[in-house]
Design a protein around this motif. Structure first.
Motif, PDB file in Angstrom:
ATOM      1  N   PHE A  86       0.830  -1.198   0.000  1.00  0.00           N
ATOM      2  CA  PHE A  86       0.000   0.000   0.000  1.00  0.00           C
ATOM      3  C   PHE A  86       0.867   1.251   0.000  1.00  0.00           C
ATOM      4  CE2 PHE A  86      -2.255  -3.438   1.999  1.00  0.00           C
ATOM      5  CZ  PHE A  86      -3.554  -3.333   1.504  1.00  0.00           C
ATOM      6  N   ILE A  87       0.405   2.264  -0.708  1.00  0.00           N
ATOM      7  CA  ILE A  87       0.998   3.589  -0.604  1.00  0.00           C
ATOM      8  C   ILE A  87      -0.122   4.589  -0.363  1.00  0.00           C
ATOM      9  CG2 ILE A  87       2.988   3.066  -2.077  1.00  0.00           C
ATOM     10  CD1 ILE A  87       1.559   4.708  -4.294  1.00  0.00           C
ATOM     11  N   ILE A 125      -1.045  -1.470  -4.590  1.00  0.00           N
ATOM     12  CA  ILE A 125      -0.352  -1.588  -5.870  1.00  0.00           C
ATOM     13  C   ILE A 125       0.692  -2.700  -5.818  1.00  0.00           C
ATOM     14  CG2 ILE A 125      -0.687   0.868  -6.342  1.00  0.00           C
ATOM     15  CD1 ILE A 125       2.267   1.298  -5.644  1.00  0.00           C
ATOM     16  N   SER A 126       1.301  -2.928  -6.965  1.00  0.00           N
ATOM     17  CA  SER A 126       2.365  -3.924  -7.100  1.00  0.00           C
ATOM     18  C   SER A 126       3.704  -3.219  -7.287  1.00  0.00           C
ATOM     19  CB  SER A 126       2.078  -4.833  -8.303  1.00  0.00           C
ATOM     20  OG  SER A 126       3.239  -5.566  -8.671  1.00  0.00           O
ATOM     21  N   SER A 127       4.774  -3.960  -7.013  1.00  0.00           N
ATOM     22  CA  SER A 127       6.108  -3.395  -7.206  1.00  0.00           C
ATOM     23  C   SER A 127       6.396  -3.110  -8.677  1.00  0.00           C
ATOM     24  CB  SER A 127       7.176  -4.345  -6.657  1.00  0.00           C
ATOM     25  OG  SER A 127       7.071  -5.631  -7.271  1.00  0.00           O
ATOM     26  N   SER A 128       5.609  -3.689  -9.584  1.00  0.00           N
ATOM     27  CA  SER A 128       5.807  -3.445 -11.016  1.00  0.00           C
ATOM     28  C   SER A 128       5.074  -2.202 -11.499  1.00  0.00           C
ATOM     29  CB  SER A 128       5.326  -4.650 -11.833  1.00  0.00           C
ATOM     30  OG  SER A 128       3.934  -4.842 -11.669  1.00  0.00           O
ATOM     31  N   ASN A 129       4.169  -1.650 -10.679  1.00  0.00           N
ATOM     32  CA  ASN A 129       3.412  -0.467 -11.082  1.00  0.00           C
ATOM     33  C   ASN A 129       4.295   0.774 -11.077  1.00  0.00           C
ATOM     34  OD1 ASN A 129       0.652  -1.853  -9.344  1.00  0.00           O
ATOM     35  ND2 ASN A 129       0.775  -1.619 -11.550  1.00  0.00           N
ATOM     36  N   LEU A 175       6.182   1.717  -5.025  1.00  0.00           N
ATOM     37  CA  LEU A 175       6.204   0.718  -3.951  1.00  0.00           C
ATOM     38  C   LEU A 175       7.638   0.365  -3.564  1.00  0.00           C
ATOM     39  CD1 LEU A 175       4.258  -0.798  -2.141  1.00  0.00           C
ATOM     40  CD2 LEU A 175       4.426  -2.754  -3.689  1.00  0.00           C
ATOM     41  N   LEU A 176       8.545   0.387  -4.518  1.00  0.00           N
ATOM     42  CA  LEU A 176       9.958   0.166  -4.199  1.00  0.00           C
ATOM     43  C   LEU A 176      10.470   1.275  -3.287  1.00  0.00           C
ATOM     44  CD1 LEU A 176      12.765  -1.140  -4.515  1.00  0.00           C
ATOM     45  CD2 LEU A 176      13.056   0.222  -6.587  1.00  0.00           C
ATOM     46  N   LEU A 177      10.124   2.521  -3.601  1.00  0.00           N
ATOM     47  CA  LEU A 177      10.538   3.642  -2.762  1.00  0.00           C
ATOM     48  C   LEU A 177       9.948   3.511  -1.361  1.00  0.00           C
ATOM     49  CD1 LEU A 177      10.077   6.569  -5.323  1.00  0.00           C
ATOM     50  CD2 LEU A 177      12.166   5.317  -4.773  1.00  0.00           C
ATOM     51  N   ARG A 178       8.684   3.045  -1.279  1.00  0.00           N
ATOM     52  CA  ARG A 178       8.041   2.844   0.013  1.00  0.00           C
ATOM     53  C   ARG A 178       8.759   1.755   0.804  1.00  0.00           C
ATOM     54  NH1 ARG A 178       5.478   6.210   2.420  1.00  0.00           N
ATOM     55  NH2 ARG A 178       7.359   5.820   3.622  1.00  0.00           N
TER      56      ARG A 178
END
Length: 250
Positions: A86-87, A125-129, A175-178
Motif C-alpha cells: 500500500f501507498i 499496488i504492485s512493485s511493477s506499477n 512501492l519500491l521507494l516505500r
C-alpha cells in the motif's frame, strides 16, 4: 474492495472500483519550474536498486517492513519476486478536476469539482506499477476526465533539518521507494499535484473546462469585491461615528 471517502483518508486498488465524493475549494493557476536533472538521477537510482536487489534481499526488506509497520498495511512477497503493498497519496490539487458521469449517478455528463486540499487516498499496488500507472489509477478512481499528463507524482522527504519535495519520473516504482524508506510517512510520503512546467498549458484543457475556470474566477472576484466592500463600509461607519463624536457639543 471498499473505498471510503472522507476528508482525511481513503482506500482504493488498481484492480477494483470505488465511489467518490467531491468538495469545493479555492484555486490558483500558477506553476513553478521543476528540476529535470533530479528526476533523471532518481530514475537511475531506482533502476540500479531494482537490478541489484536479489529475491532474498527483497524478502528480508519485506519482513522488516511488515515488522515495523503500525497501520496493518503490510506487503506481500510473491514467489516470482514481485510484491504488493500500500501507498498513501496526498492530493494537493489547486485547480478543479473534470469528472464524468458515474459513481451512482451523482454526476451527469462532465462537471468541474475541487478535491479537498490534503485529502489522502490509499492505493494497493504492485512493485511493477509505475508512477504513471499510479496517477492513472487515482484519476480512474475519481472518474477524472482530465489528461493524466496534467498531473505529476511527487515524493516528500526529510533532508537534514528541512522537508524536500521532488517530482518522480513516470517510470519510477513507488512501492519500491516505500519499501526502501520504510512505512513511516514522515520519512517518505507521496503527493499528487498538477504538472509544474512553467506557464499553464491552456491548450491542454477542453472548452468546457476553460468555461468552468471563467465561472470560478468570476465567483472568486465577486467574493473578493464583497469582502473589500464590507471592510470599507465598516471603516466608513467608524470614521463617521468619530466625526460625530468630535463635532457634537459637550
Amino acid at each position: 474492495m471498499t473505498w471510503t471517502s472522507t476528508m482525511s483518508s481513503g482506500y482504493s486498488s488498481l484492480e477494483e472500483d470505488s465511489e467518490e465524493y467531491f468538495f469545493t475549494a479555492r484555486t490558483s493557476f500558477f506553476k513553478k519550474p521543476s528540476g529535470k536533472l533530479t528526476e533523471q538521477k532518481d530514475v537511475e537510482k531506482d533502476r540500479e536498486l531494482r537490478s541489484h536487489l536479489s529475491f532474498e534481499e527483497i524478502r528480508r526488506k519485506v519482513e522488516l517492513y511488515n515488522a515495523v509497520t503500525r497501520d496493518h498495511l503490510k506487503m506481500t512477497l510473491n514467489p516470482d519476486g514481485l510484491y504488493t503493498g500500500f501507498i498513501k497519496v496526498q492530493l494537493e490539487l489547486r485547480r478543479p478536476i473534470t469528472v464524468t458521469g458515474g459513481g451512482g449517478g451523482r454526476v451527469k455528463g462532465q462537471e468541474a469539482f475541487y478535491l479537498p486540499h490534503g485529502y489522502v487516498n490509499t492505493l494497493h499496488i504492485s512493485s511493477s506499477n509505475t508512477v504513471q500507472q499510479v496517477i492513472e489509477a487515482l484519476l480512474s478512481k475519481f472518474t477524472v476526465a482530465d489528461n493524466p499528463a496534467k498531473f505529476a507524482l511527487y515524493k516528500r522527504f526529510r533532508c537534514e533539518d528541512h522537508v524536500c519535495i521532488c517530482k518522480l519520473a513516470e517510470g519510477e516504482h513507488p512501492l519500491l521507494l516505500r519499501l526502501l524508506a520504510g512505512p513511516n510517512t514522515d520519512t517518505l510520503s507521496f503527493v499528487l499535484r498538477e504538472q509544474q512546467t512553467g506557464e499553464v498549458m491552456w491548450e491542454a484543457f477542453s472548452i468546457p473546462e476553460l468555461h468552468n475556470f471563467l465561472r470560478i474566477l468570476d465567483k472568486e472576484e465577486q467574493d473578493q469585491v464583497r469582502v473589500i466592500t464590507t471592510r470599507y463600509n465598516i471603516y466608513r461607519e467608524k470614521l463617521e461615528a468619530a466625526i460625530r463624536a468630535v463635532s457634537s457639543p459637550d
